[in-house]
Structures are given as structure tokens and as C-alpha cells.
Design a protein around this motif. Structure first.
Motif, PDB file in Angstrom:
ATOM      1  N   GLU A 304       0.581  27.192  -9.335  1.00 26.03           N
ATOM      2  CA  GLU A 304       0.500  28.639  -9.027  1.00 26.03           C
ATOM      3  C   GLU A 304      -0.684  28.910  -8.100  1.00 26.03           C
ATOM      4  N   ARG A 305      -1.810  28.300  -8.432  1.00 22.89           N
ATOM      5  CA  ARG A 305      -3.038  28.574  -7.676  1.00 22.89           C
ATOM      6  C   ARG A 305      -2.985  28.020  -6.255  1.00 22.89           C
ATOM      7  N   HIS A 306      -2.475  26.794  -6.116  1.00 20.43           N
ATOM      8  CA  HIS A 306      -2.619  26.104  -4.832  1.00 20.43           C
ATOM      9  C   HIS A 306      -1.355  26.079  -3.970  1.00 20.43           C
ATOM     10  N   LEU A 307      -0.175  26.188  -4.605  1.00 18.51           N
ATOM     11  CA  LEU A 307       1.039  25.924  -3.824  1.00 18.51           C
ATOM     12  C   LEU A 307       2.149  26.952  -4.039  1.00 18.51           C
ATOM     13  N   LYS A 308       1.780  28.073  -4.634  1.00 20.44           N
ATOM     14  CA  LYS A 308       2.777  29.073  -5.025  1.00 20.44           C
ATOM     15  C   LYS A 308       3.755  29.427  -3.905  1.00 20.44           C
ATOM     16  N   HIS A 309       3.243  29.558  -2.672  1.00 28.56           N
ATOM     17  CA  HIS A 309       4.111  30.034  -1.597  1.00 28.56           C
ATOM     18  C   HIS A 309       4.816  28.906  -0.844  1.00 28.56           C
ATOM     19  N   GLU A 310       4.425  27.678  -1.125  1.00 32.78           N
ATOM     20  CA  GLU A 310       5.005  26.557  -0.368  1.00 32.78           C
ATOM     21  C   GLU A 310       6.106  25.801  -1.102  1.00 32.78           C
ATOM     22  N   VAL A 311       6.045  25.789  -2.456  1.00 33.23           N
ATOM     23  CA  VAL A 311       6.986  24.921  -3.187  1.00 33.23           C
ATOM     24  C   VAL A 311       7.685  25.693  -4.310  1.00 33.23           C
ATOM     25  N   ARG A 312       8.775  25.101  -4.831  1.00 34.87           N
ATOM     26  CA  ARG A 312       9.509  25.694  -5.962  1.00 34.87           C
ATOM     27  C   ARG A 312       9.486  24.705  -7.131  1.00 34.87           C
ATOM     28  N   TRP A 313       9.352  25.228  -8.330  1.00 28.73           N
ATOM     29  CA  TRP A 313       9.403  24.380  -9.512  1.00 28.73           C
ATOM     30  C   TRP A 313       9.776  25.212 -10.723  1.00 28.73           C
ATOM     31  N   PRO A 372      -6.221  13.875 -17.430  1.00 26.67           N
ATOM     32  CA  PRO A 372      -6.909  15.001 -18.090  1.00 26.67           C
ATOM     33  C   PRO A 372      -6.733  16.269 -17.247  1.00 26.67           C
ATOM     34  N   THR A 373      -6.879  17.431 -17.881  1.00 26.16           N
ATOM     35  CA  THR A 373      -6.568  18.687 -17.189  1.00 26.16           C
ATOM     36  C   THR A 373      -7.393  18.886 -15.907  1.00 26.16           C
ATOM     37  N   GLU A 374      -8.680  18.497 -15.925  1.00 27.38           N
ATOM     38  CA  GLU A 374      -9.517  18.695 -14.712  1.00 27.38           C
ATOM     39  C   GLU A 374      -8.955  17.878 -13.559  1.00 27.38           C
ATOM     40  N   SER A 375      -8.476  16.668 -13.861  1.00 28.33           N
ATOM     41  CA  SER A 375      -7.939  15.823 -12.786  1.00 28.33           C
ATOM     42  C   SER A 375      -6.633  16.410 -12.249  1.00 28.33           C
ATOM     43  N   ILE A 376      -5.871  17.059 -13.130  1.00 27.68           N
ATOM     44  CA  ILE A 376      -4.614  17.668 -12.676  1.00 27.68           C
ATOM     45  C   ILE A 376      -4.923  18.748 -11.647  1.00 27.68           C
ATOM     46  N   GLU A 377      -5.904  19.577 -11.939  1.00 24.12           N
ATOM     47  CA  GLU A 377      -6.304  20.640 -11.005  1.00 24.12           C
ATOM     48  C   GLU A 377      -6.701  20.021  -9.650  1.00 24.12           C
ATOM     49  N   GLU A 378      -7.511  18.984  -9.707  1.00 25.71           N
ATOM     50  CA  GLU A 378      -7.980  18.337  -8.471  1.00 25.71           C
ATOM     51  C   GLU A 378      -6.795  17.691  -7.723  1.00 25.71           C
ATOM     52  N   ALA A 379      -5.890  17.073  -8.480  1.00 32.08           N
ATOM     53  CA  ALA A 379      -4.739  16.397  -7.864  1.00 32.08           C
ATOM     54  C   ALA A 379      -3.861  17.392  -7.107  1.00 32.08           C
ATOM     55  N   ILE A 380      -3.618  18.550  -7.716  1.00 33.08           N
ATOM     56  CA  ILE A 380      -2.755  19.540  -7.056  1.00 33.08           C
ATOM     57  C   ILE A 380      -3.482  20.126  -5.834  1.00 33.08           C
ATOM     58  N   ALA A 381      -4.799  20.280  -5.940  1.00 33.35           N
ATOM     59  CA  ALA A 381      -5.566  20.748  -4.774  1.00 33.35           C
ATOM     60  C   ALA A 381      -5.420  19.734  -3.623  1.00 33.35           C
ATOM     61  N   ARG A 382      -5.473  18.450  -3.949  1.00 33.71           N
ATOM     62  CA  ARG A 382      -5.319  17.409  -2.904  1.00 33.71           C
ATOM     63  C   ARG A 382      -3.905  17.438  -2.314  1.00 33.71           C
ATOM     64  N   LEU A 383      -2.932  17.666  -3.177  1.00 36.39           N
ATOM     65  CA  LEU A 383      -1.548  17.733  -2.691  1.00 36.39           C
ATOM     66  C   LEU A 383      -1.394  18.922  -1.733  1.00 36.39           C
ATOM     67  N   ALA A 384      -1.974  20.062  -2.101  1.00 31.38           N
ATOM     68  CA  ALA A 384      -1.894  21.252  -1.253  1.00 31.38           C
ATOM     69  C   ALA A 384      -2.579  20.985   0.087  1.00 31.38           C
ATOM     70  N   PHE A 385      -3.707  20.316   0.025  1.00 36.51           N
ATOM     71  CA  PHE A 385      -4.433  19.979   1.250  1.00 36.51           C
ATOM     72  C   PHE A 385      -3.560  19.088   2.144  1.00 36.51           C
ATOM     73  N   THR A 386      -2.911  18.113   1.519  1.00 34.14           N
ATOM     74  CA  THR A 386      -2.051  17.178   2.269  1.00 34.14           C
ATOM     75  C   THR A 386      -0.920  17.928   2.962  1.00 34.14           C
ATOM     76  N   LEU A 387      -0.312  18.837   2.215  1.00 32.85           N
ATOM     77  CA  LEU A 387       0.826  19.584   2.757  1.00 32.85           C
ATOM     78  C   LEU A 387       0.387  20.480   3.921  1.00 32.85           C
ATOM     79  N   ARG A 388      -0.763  21.118   3.756  1.00 27.92           N
ATOM     80  CA  ARG A 388      -1.239  22.022   4.824  1.00 27.92           C
ATOM     81  C   ARG A 388      -1.668  21.227   6.049  1.00 27.92           C
ATOM     82  N   ALA A 389      -2.300  20.084   5.820  1.00 27.12           N
ATOM     83  CA  ALA A 389      -2.738  19.247   6.942  1.00 27.12           C
ATOM     84  C   ALA A 389      -1.516  18.773   7.727  1.00 27.12           C
ATOM     85  N   LYS A 390      -0.447  18.448   7.004  1.00 30.27           N
ATOM     86  CA  LYS A 390       0.776  17.969   7.662  1.00 30.27           C
ATOM     87  C   LYS A 390       1.380  19.095   8.499  1.00 30.27           C
TER      88      LYS A 390
END
Ligand SMILES: Cc1ncc(COP(=O)(O)O)c(C=O)c1O
Length: 399
Positions: A304-313, A372-390
Motif C-alpha cells: 500500500e505504502r510503496h506500490l499502491k498505484h503501480e501494482v494489483r494484489w 522479519p517485518t522490518e525486512s519486508i518493508e525494506e524489500a518492498i521499498a527496494r522493489l518499488a525503487f527497481t520498478l521506478r528505475a526501470k
């Protein structure tokens, strides 16, 4: 559209190859469906193994399948809404061997077919591939799970599958859980058409909403071959699973298993039985659900925080996975390379494709059980970064 293909020759799956890769210290893996390492009960399993060894050398001898474990499984099946007896159970070397045994039972005549959804657990395809069955695929329905209407339509073509493969709860990879109406429709469809259903329920005991969905097997005894496992609720390395089948099939399945491994692994069976002599099954499941629910919620919130407008789930109510779709992925296999460079991994949707109609290059599977939950937050932030960079990169190439 429904369509048919032939299963390919077996080769190790992308998931197995990912297991072989050494852990990269900086990488957060949302790829494999492993239980959380910190929730694996090492000390308690050590205690159980020690107690079994103290019972004498028979612990290390050839032996018959463990009766005490079967009685624990009968109790555990009660949590899935299923009444059963020990003589309807076959203990297996994990759910994966259960799939292989059922493939051997149902598909040895070489003109057989199976019915699966277009996105399917690759281990099923590997288990059935030696028999080269025709594969009848049913389109994916993310809203209600297995699409019974499409399956009805597929039958009209005249190919009768030896079995339908279904995951009613916590689908891998789609994350979807079948609602009650659809579950009843599926059982009605199978019984009306005299079709066996292989119900893979390895995630059925990990549900995160108040209402717990029962197994298909609770609605029908004669046509459902139920598969369970201790991999996700205790420890996958113990390799203990089971088949709950109509009783008349147990001798044939037992003979097939004897041909593979002389009906072992009895030591691990005894360890699991001993563990549950001491620790409550319901307590263990409640504990795991509490932890995995938090991780599931953390992944949903991070999306919701990082990819709400780019992806569906859809937020899964059970199991270990989010199925995430976006036209912006381009080819998700290529996106994976960029993502790994940015420190996060996932499994591209294509790894789960069963037919030719859909290649799922616009989809990825994200696992939430391992981090762990903190890593999940960081992982999704990295995924969002990857998608935007692409996106940025594609835009600048066009300019
Ligand atoms: C859907 C599904 N079925 C079967 C298995 C195999 O489980 P086991 O470890 O019990 O062999 C897995 C493992 O991830 C799975 O996801």
C-alpha cells in the motif's frame, strides 16, 4: 479458454535452483516458500529426537509406519474439519512424495490427463512429468479460486482427467482461498463427473482471518485424495507428510512407496510424533498463525505504502504468498535481475505457468513467511525503487 498441452520432460525447477544459490548477505529474499528460520523449533526437535533415540536401537532400524503419528494426524485433520481413521492414512516423505505417489497411481497408463489451473505449484508438474500426461488447464480466477465453470466447460471437449489438482486454501502461487460456495461447487462437480481430486493442503493449517476455511475433504470422502505436510508447521527437513485417501487405495499406495523407499522415513516420523506428544498441535498452529499474520499484514501495508498505484494484489487469508500483477513489470524475469542488483528477490510468475495461453510475465510471487517485518518493508521499498528505475530507464530510452 481451456487448452491442452503435454507435460514436458522433468528438469529441476527454478525454485530448486534458487535453493542452491548461496545466501547473499545483502539480499532480502521474497522468493522461496520457506518457514521463518527463527520459528523452527530446533531445541524442541532435539529433545524429541533424543527421547526417541533413548527408546533403543529400533529408532534406527527399518520399521513400519508410525502409529502414534497417525493418531496425531487424525486429531490434526479435525482442525481441518475432517473426520478420518488411521487406516485411511499413508505417511509419506513430505507432501512432494505424496504428489509423486498419486501421479504414479493415477497416471501409469500413458494416455492419461490431469486438470490444473493455469498457474500451478511447479512441484506438481515435476511429479507428473515422467508420465507425460495431457495437461488440461483452467483459467485462473483470483476472486474465488478454482474456476469450476471453466472446468465444466473443459470436460465437454471429451478428455477425462485422471485427477484434478486443487489447492482450496492458501494457494501456491496465487494466495487465493476458495469460498464456501465455490468449494461446494467443486465437490459437486467432481462427484457428478466421477473425478478424483488431489487436494494439496500444505498451507491449510496457516490461516489468518477469524473464520477458518475447512478442507475440501471435509465435504467428500470418496473422491478427494488429501495431502498434508509437517513442512510448513514444524520443519521441512524432517520430510514428513501424509495422504488421506479412500481406504481401498491405501495398500496400492503403500506398495508404491515401498518400491521407492521401503516405507521410511520412520525415524523422522517418530520424532514428529514425540514432539506432538509433548507440545499441543493447536498451540503450535496458533503460534505460527500469530507470527505469519503479522508478516502478511506487513507486506500488505508495505505494498500500500510503496506500490499502491503501480501494482494489483489481493491480501491472502492463508498460506505464504502474495500474487502481484502489473503491466509495468514488462517481463518479470528481466525485472528480477534488476531487483537482485537492488537487493531483493522474488519468483517471476512464469515459473508457475502450466499451459500455453498465459505466460504470467506480468506477475510475480512474493513470499512473506521468511522475513522479519522490518525486512519486508525494506524489500518492498527496494522493489518499488527497481520498478521506478526501470520505468525511468524505458522513458529515457524512448526520448
Ligand atoms: C503447494 C505445495 N505442495 C507441496 C509442497 C512440498 O511440501 P513438502 O515439503 O511437504 O514436500 C510445497 C512446498 O513448498 C508446496 O508449496
Amino acid at each position: 479458454m481451456t487448452q491442452f498441452t503435454r507435460a514436458k520432460r522433468p528438469e529441476s525447477s527454478a525454485l530448486q535452483r534458487a535453493l542452491d544459490r548461496p545466501d547473499d548477505a545483502g539480499l532480502i529474499s521474497l522468493a522461496l516458500g520457506k518457514p521463518a528460520p527463527e520459528l523452527l523449533p530446533a531445541a524442541e526437535v532435539q529433545e524429541a529426537a533424543q527421547a526417541v533415540l533413548l527408546e533403543g536401537p529400533s529408532a534406527l532400524q527399518y520399521g513400519i509406519p508410525n502409529k502414534s503419528l497417525k493418531s496425531h494426524i487424525v486429531q490434526l485433520m479435525g482442525l481441518r474439519g475432517v473426520e478420518c481413521r488411521e487406516d485411511q492414512l499413508l505417511l509419506t516423505t513430505g507432501a512432494q512424495q505424496a504428489l509423486a505417489l498419486l501421479a504414479q497411481l493415477f497416471l501409469s497408463d500413458r494416455s492419461s490427463a490431469i486438470m490444473v489451473e493455469e498457474a500451478v505449484y511447479p512441484g506438481l508438474m515435476l511429479a507428473t512429468a515422467p508420465y507425460s500426461p495431457a495437461v488440461v488447464t483452467v483459467p485462473v480466477d483470483l476472486s474465488k479460486g478454482f474456476d469450476v465453470e471453466a472446468a465444466e466447460y473443459a470436460l465437454q471437449t471429451g478428455i477425462k482427467p485422471a485427477f484434478i489438482y486443487a489447492m482450496a486454501v492458501g494457494h501456491n502461487p496465487l494466495g487465493v482461498t476458495m469460498n464456501t460456495e465455490n468449494r461446494l461447487a467443486m465437490v459437486d462437480f467432481a462427484t457428478r463427473n466421477s473425478l478424483h481430486v488431489v487436494e494439496d493442503d500444505v498451507y491449510g493449517l496457516l490461516q489468518y482471518e477469524q473464520r477458518s476455511e475447512v478442507a475440501l475433504r471435509s465435504l467428500c470422502e470418496n473422491w478427494i485424495f488429501y495431502i498434508g505436510s509437517f513442512s510448513k508447521i514444524l520443519a521441512p527437513a524432517l520430510r514428513v507428510g501424509w495422504i488421506l485417501a479412500p481406504e481401498q487405495f491405501i495398500p496400492a499406495l503403500s506398495a508404491l512407496k515401498e518400491g521407492l523407499d521401503l516405507n521410511t522415513v520412520t525415524f523422522a516420523q517418530r520424532v514428529v510424533a514425540r514432539y506432538f506428544d509433548i507440545h499441543s498441535i493447536a498451540g503450535r498452529i496458533e503460534y505460527l498463525e500469530r507470527h505469519y499474520r503479522r508478516r502478511r499484514d506487513a507486506m500488505h501495508d508495505a505494498l500500500e505504502r510503496h506500490l499502491k498505484h503501480e501494482v494489483r494484489w489481493c491480501k491472502p487469508s492463508a498460506g505464504f504468498y502474495f500474487w502481484v500483477e502489473s503491466d509495468r513489470f514488462g517481463d518479470a524475469s528481466e525485472l528480477l535481475e534488476d531487483a537482485i542488483a537492488n537487493g531483493v528477490s522474488f519468483v517471476p510468475g512464469r515459473a508457475f505457468r502450466a499451459g500455453k495461453d498465459k505466460d504470467f510475465s506480468n506477475a510475480i510471487r512474493l513470499n512473506f513467511s521468511q522475513c522479519p517485518t522490518e525486512s519486508i518493508e525494506e524489500a518492498i521499498a527496494r522493489l518499488a525503487f527497481t520498478l521506478r528505475a526501470k520505468k525511468h530507464c524505458v522513458a529515457s530510452q524512448r526520448a
